[in-house]
Each structure stands twice: as C-alpha cells, then as structure tokens.
Design a protein around this motif. Sequence first.
Motif, PDB file in Angstrom:
ATOM      1  N   LEU A  49      11.965 -63.239 -37.271  1.00 52.74           N
ATOM      2  CA  LEU A  49      12.547 -64.495 -36.780  1.00 52.74           C
ATOM      3  C   LEU A  49      13.572 -64.148 -35.705  1.00 52.74           C
ATOM      4  CD1 LEU A  49      12.908 -67.591 -37.082  1.00 52.74           C
ATOM      5  CD2 LEU A  49      14.727 -67.086 -38.730  1.00 52.74           C
ATOM      6  N   VAL A  50      13.278 -64.500 -34.451  1.00 53.30           N
ATOM      7  CA  VAL A  50      14.164 -64.097 -33.353  1.00 53.30           C
ATOM      8  C   VAL A  50      15.006 -65.246 -32.809  1.00 53.30           C
ATOM      9  CG1 VAL A  50      12.781 -62.097 -32.668  1.00 53.30           C
ATOM     10  CG2 VAL A  50      12.279 -64.332 -31.658  1.00 53.30           C
ATOM     11  N   ALA A  51      14.622 -66.479 -33.100  1.00 45.46           N
ATOM     12  CA  ALA A  51      15.439 -67.610 -32.633  1.00 45.46           C
ATOM     13  C   ALA A  51      15.172 -68.830 -33.502  1.00 45.46           C
ATOM     14  CB  ALA A  51      15.133 -67.930 -31.171  1.00 45.46           C
ATOM     15  N   GLU A  52      16.200 -69.644 -33.659  1.00 41.97           N
ATOM     16  CA  GLU A  52      16.096 -70.936 -34.355  1.00 41.97           C
ATOM     17  C   GLU A  52      16.742 -71.975 -33.454  1.00 41.97           C
ATOM     18  OE1 GLU A  52      16.782 -71.117 -38.922  1.00 41.97           O
ATOM     19  OE2 GLU A  52      17.916 -69.419 -38.163  1.00 41.97           O
ATOM     20  N   VAL A  53      16.065 -73.078 -33.254  1.00 40.90           N
ATOM     21  CA  VAL A  53      16.595 -74.129 -32.384  1.00 40.90           C
ATOM     22  C   VAL A  53      16.628 -75.429 -33.174  1.00 40.90           C
ATOM     23  CG1 VAL A  53      16.247 -75.401 -30.237  1.00 40.90           C
ATOM     24  CG2 VAL A  53      15.611 -72.995 -30.370  1.00 40.90           C
ATOM     25  N   ARG A  54      17.722 -76.160 -33.028  1.00 44.90           N
ATOM     26  CA  ARG A  54      17.873 -77.408 -33.779  1.00 44.90           C
ATOM     27  C   ARG A  54      16.780 -78.417 -33.450  1.00 44.90           C
ATOM     28  NH1 ARG A  54      24.117 -77.534 -33.577  1.00 44.90           N
ATOM     29  NH2 ARG A  54      23.769 -77.906 -31.399  1.00 44.90           N
ATOM     30  N   ALA A  55      16.456 -79.249 -34.406  1.00 46.55           N
ATOM     31  CA  ALA A  55      15.433 -80.282 -34.212  1.00 46.55           C
ATOM     32  C   ALA A  55      15.773 -81.121 -32.988  1.00 46.55           C
ATOM     33  CB  ALA A  55      15.355 -81.169 -35.450  1.00 46.55           C
ATOM     34  N   ALA A 134      11.025 -77.028 -42.362  1.00 47.25           N
ATOM     35  CA  ALA A 134      11.026 -78.330 -43.033  1.00 47.25           C
ATOM     36  C   ALA A 134      12.118 -79.243 -42.486  1.00 47.25           C
ATOM     37  CB  ALA A 134      11.212 -78.118 -44.535  1.00 47.25           C
ATOM     38  N   ASN A 135      13.230 -78.653 -42.022  1.00 53.77           N
ATOM     39  CA  ASN A 135      14.335 -79.464 -41.499  1.00 53.77           C
ATOM     40  C   ASN A 135      14.160 -79.818 -40.021  1.00 53.77           C
ATOM     41  OD1 ASN A 135      14.791 -77.027 -40.277  1.00 53.77           O
ATOM     42  ND2 ASN A 135      16.718 -76.594 -41.341  1.00 53.77           N
ATOM     43  N   GLY A 136      12.986 -79.499 -39.460  1.00 53.21           N
ATOM     44  CA  GLY A 136      12.697 -79.863 -38.079  1.00 53.21           C
ATOM     45  C   GLY A 136      13.084 -78.817 -37.055  1.00 53.21           C
ATOM     46  N   LYS A 137      13.783 -77.769 -37.481  1.00 49.84           N
ATOM     47  CA  LYS A 137      14.167 -76.710 -36.541  1.00 49.84           C
ATOM     48  C   LYS A 137      12.924 -76.028 -35.975  1.00 49.84           C
ATOM     49  CE  LYS A 137      18.628 -74.937 -38.118  1.00 49.84           C
ATOM     50  NZ  LYS A 137      19.286 -73.814 -38.795  1.00 49.84           N
ATOM     51  N   ILE A 138      13.018 -75.600 -34.718  1.00 52.43           N
ATOM     52  CA  ILE A 138      11.958 -74.774 -34.136  1.00 52.43           C
ATOM     53  C   ILE A 138      12.285 -73.314 -34.456  1.00 52.43           C
ATOM     54  CG2 ILE A 138      10.878 -73.962 -32.008  1.00 52.43           C
ATOM     55  CD1 ILE A 138      11.424 -76.676 -30.766  1.00 52.43           C
ATOM     56  N   LEU A 139      11.307 -72.629 -35.019  1.00 51.19           N
ATOM     57  CA  LEU A 139      11.473 -71.205 -35.314  1.00 51.19           C
ATOM     58  C   LEU A 139      10.628 -70.407 -34.330  1.00 51.19           C
ATOM     59  CD1 LEU A 139      11.019 -71.213 -39.217  1.00 51.19           C
ATOM     60  CD2 LEU A 139      13.106 -71.633 -37.900  1.00 51.19           C
ATOM     61  N   ALA A 140      11.224 -69.376 -33.736  1.00 47.61           N
ATOM     62  CA  ALA A 140      10.472 -68.455 -32.874  1.00 47.61           C
ATOM     63  C   ALA A 140      10.314 -67.145 -33.637  1.00 47.61           C
ATOM     64  CB  ALA A 140      11.223 -68.227 -31.573  1.00 47.61           C
ATOM     65  N   VAL A 141       9.060 -66.788 -33.925  1.00 50.28           N
ATOM     66  CA  VAL A 141       8.797 -65.602 -34.754  1.00 50.28           C
ATOM     67  C   VAL A 141       7.997 -64.592 -33.936  1.00 50.28           C
ATOM     68  CG1 VAL A 141       7.805 -64.744 -36.905  1.00 50.28           C
ATOM     69  CG2 VAL A 141       8.800 -67.046 -36.819  1.00 50.28           C
ATOM     70  N   ASN A 142       8.590 -63.431 -33.736  1.00 52.95           N
ATOM     71  CA  ASN A 142       7.946 -62.363 -32.953  1.00 52.95           C
ATOM     72  C   ASN A 142       7.018 -61.572 -33.872  1.00 52.95           C
ATOM     73  OD1 ASN A 142       9.258 -59.382 -31.234  1.00 52.95           O
ATOM     74  ND2 ASN A 142       7.336 -60.450 -30.966  1.00 52.95           N
ATOM     75  N   HIS A 143       5.722 -61.540 -33.530  1.00 55.01           N
ATOM     76  CA  HIS A 143       4.756 -60.719 -34.270  1.00 55.01           C
ATOM     77  C   HIS A 143       4.496 -59.480 -33.416  1.00 55.01           C
ATOM     78  CE1 HIS A 143       2.848 -64.168 -36.808  1.00 55.01           C
ATOM     79  NE2 HIS A 143       4.024 -64.564 -36.366  1.00 55.01           N
ATOM     80  N   LEU A 144       4.766 -58.316 -33.959  1.00 53.56           N
ATOM     81  CA  LEU A 144       4.508 -57.091 -33.187  1.00 53.56           C
ATOM     82  C   LEU A 144       4.289 -55.931 -34.137  1.00 53.56           C
ATOM     83  CD1 LEU A 144       7.800 -55.709 -31.571  1.00 53.56           C
ATOM     84  CD2 LEU A 144       7.747 -57.091 -33.626  1.00 53.56           C
ATOM     85  N   ASP A 145       3.788 -54.818 -33.606  1.00 50.86           N
ATOM     86  CA  ASP A 145       3.510 -53.685 -34.492  1.00 50.86           C
ATOM     87  C   ASP A 145       4.817 -53.078 -34.993  1.00 50.86           C
ATOM     88  OD1 ASP A 145       3.983 -50.816 -33.123  1.00 50.86           O
ATOM     89  OD2 ASP A 145       3.463 -52.290 -31.587  1.00 50.86           O
ATOM     90  N   MET A 146       4.750 -52.551 -36.189  1.00 49.41           N
ATOM     91  CA  MET A 146       5.938 -52.034 -36.873  1.00 49.41           C
ATOM     92  C   MET A 146       6.702 -51.011 -36.032  1.00 49.41           C
ATOM     93  SD  MET A 146       7.764 -51.742 -39.716  1.00 49.41           S
ATOM     94  CE  MET A 146       6.954 -51.990 -41.301  1.00 49.41           C
ATOM     95  N   GLU A 147       5.988 -50.122 -35.349  1.00 50.07           N
ATOM     96  CA  GLU A 147       6.671 -49.043 -34.633  1.00 50.07           C
ATOM     97  C   GLU A 147       7.451 -49.584 -33.431  1.00 50.07           C
ATOM     98  OE1 GLU A 147       6.101 -45.616 -36.250  1.00 50.07           O
ATOM     99  OE2 GLU A 147       5.904 -47.388 -37.508  1.00 50.07           O
TER     100      GLU A 147
END
Length: 415
Positions: A49-55, A134-147
């Motif tokens: 989870l790299v960023a959360e933005v208010r609804a 659930a609270n309407g926040k936008i979540l930015a989730v970075n998917h990348l290889d473990m290394e």
Amino acid sequence: MPDRRRHPAVYAVSAVVVLSAGLLAVSCYQCRSMPRPTPPAGIPIVRVLVAEVRAGEAVSVSTTGPYEIHAAGSVVARSMASLGEGKLSRRSGQWRLHAADYPADELAVVAVGQSCVRVGSRAYRGKVVFTTAANGKILAVNHLDMESYLTGVLARELYRSWHIRAYQAQAIAARTYAFYEMGTFGRTHRYDLRADQSSQVYGGFLAETDKARRAVETTGGIVLATGPEGHEKVFKAYYSSCCGGMTNSAYVLSGPPVTSGPLAGGQKCEDCKASSRYRWPAVTVSKDIVYRALSRQYREVADLGGLKTIEVVEEAGASTRPVWINVVGTNGRKVRIRADDLRISLLRDGQTRGLYSMNCRIRDTGDAIVFDGGRGFGHGVGLCQWGAQGKALRGCSVQEILQAYYPGAKLFRAY
Ligand SMILES: [Zn+2]
C-alpha cells in the motif's frame, strides 16, 4: 532510523507461512558475489500500500515510459509513450483519468519494460492497482517482485555509508518479514504490507541504491525460519533501529509472552552504542497532551474525563521496560493498553519529541508524565540495525549477525 511497527490488525493472526518444499538448508547457503542481471522466475509478487486518498479526492498518476491500463480484466489502454500526469478520481462506480471513464472496481496502471508508474512524487516498478476501501478511500497498491521491493526498502531503512553485511542481514530480515505478512495479513487484505513504519519503510524505484541492490541480489530468495527440523516456518522477523543494549521479546508488541525462539529477546548487544539514541535524555509530556493523544486513538480513554496518571502494570521479564500500562482517568476508571501504543499515540499526535522508545521508566510528576532512563530507538525486538552495522564493522558474517538477533533461526532459500 525508523522503528518497526506492526499493523494492529496483524496482532491476532496466528497462521504462519509454510515454506515450499525443496528449500535448501543453511549449510547450502552462500552469498553469491555476482549480481543477477534479471530476476529469476518464481520470485513472488508482493503488494504494498503506497498511497491512500480520501473519498472524493483525486490522486496524481503518470508513467515514465510505455504502459498499459487494465480494467475489469481487460487491457483498456496501451501506449509506447509515457502517460502524462493526470488526476485519477472515482465517481459513481467509475474511474476517471484523462477524461476517460473506466467502469470497474479496480484500475491497474502497468509499467512496461523499464518504465515506472508514478503516484504523486514517487515512482514504482511493476504495476499500481487502484481500488477503494469500504470507507470510500482510494488505495494505491504497488504489485512488484519481492527482490525489487526489498531494494526499495533497504535504501530507506539503512544509511548509505553502512557496511554491505549490515545491508545483507537487513535484506534477509526484511524478506522474511514480507514473506510472513504475505502469508498472514495479506491473505485477507488487498495488500500485504504498508510502505511506512507500520510495516517496512519502502521508497519505490527512486530510493534504490547500488548497495541496496547488491545486498538484495547476493541474498536472493534467502529467508529465516524456525521450528522443528523439517517443519521450519518463517516468522515475523521484526527489527528496529537501536535496541539500547538488549533485545526485547516480541511480547512488547503483541500476543502472549514469548519465552523461546528467535523473538524471545534478552540478547545482549553492545554494538549499537554508536547510535545517538543508545541513551537519551528524559522527556516530559504534560498530562493534557498525553490524554489528548490517547483519546484520539482510544474511545475508552476519551471517556475517562482526563488523565490522573499512568500506571505500569507489567514489565518485560529481564528488564524494567514497561509492557502493559493502565491509563487512569480522573473519574477513577482505567484503560489497559500496551506501553508501545502510548508512544505511538504520542508520535501520531505530533507534540512530543525525543521519545525514541518505551525502554524507559514512566514517572508521574503531578502535571506531567516523565519518561526517563531512555534506551534505544524503536521497539528493540529482533535485529538491531545499529548493532548489525557495529557487528559488520567488527568483521561478523551475515550469518553471525542474524544468529545474534534471531537465535536458533535457520537460513532457507525460499525461491
Ligand atoms: Zn543493539
């Protein structure tokens, strides 16, 4: 150096990750000296989870090169050019970016080739999946290889000047921690880790350094595990900046008392004396500030009417470090919390400086609470980063450093 905190929701998780078959035992582990040009197949993908933005608010998104946009399982946009900066927002079940609407629950911006996805001022390898909580926040989730993820962690966790073996020990601890979170917290959430001190500090692509890259490459796939022979499991390999002279039991953070295993604490550490936080001066905080900080975090505390005092209920076995405290209200009622949560509440409140750990005494002086005799920075559980650096300077091997802070743990190759 930041201290290592757990996400509160992880406290109750008891499941552990069973390492896949075919792992090599510690005797098979050797640090490889050659850098790996491309990550081998089979490296797990970690979600951060790299960023959360208010609804109702928008998040700035762009790419540094070729990209694709995925929505509802399809590629909805693709370009060999970079994506110019745009504001991504969500309204009426649709994502909107650069005047285009995408009706989907999730929107993924995928970096192609050597490109990165920018979210705000940070750039990330892999892809960034935007979703809503659930609270309407936008979540930015970075998917990348473990290394790649670990490279962006090490560069933020350790000083650039530190020894490569301190980096390598930290790489193995951070990989183990991430693996554990993937198999526990991540199983029931849309991300495995946060990018801040509540799990591991992660700075993305721009934070990477050559030393961090080398440490990750030369320990590629190596994790710590513990348990009966043949049934070893990864564990939550906590670490913190400076233990102040002795490591703590994981009990100071969560769960029942830990009396054995790599997180039992009680390991003497003289190697972190170079840290300016090995000892620190008394910190005085007015009761009003303590009460306000705790009230924001705990509804039960807000009902106490004011702070009468703080009582230490339980100390860690081998030291006088408080583990549990009572917040005593002016109405006579008490709320029991972990001592570490008092410190975190004060940090979040932002008024208190210099309270580097709860390795200290708590005194009541009438109008104020005084924290004195302070030692160390962070929770002091598991690897001590300043201690790892000190040990590396003394010539200790990576294995020796890890054994000192996670006694009994073995090294395995997870992939
Ligand atoms: Zn230490």
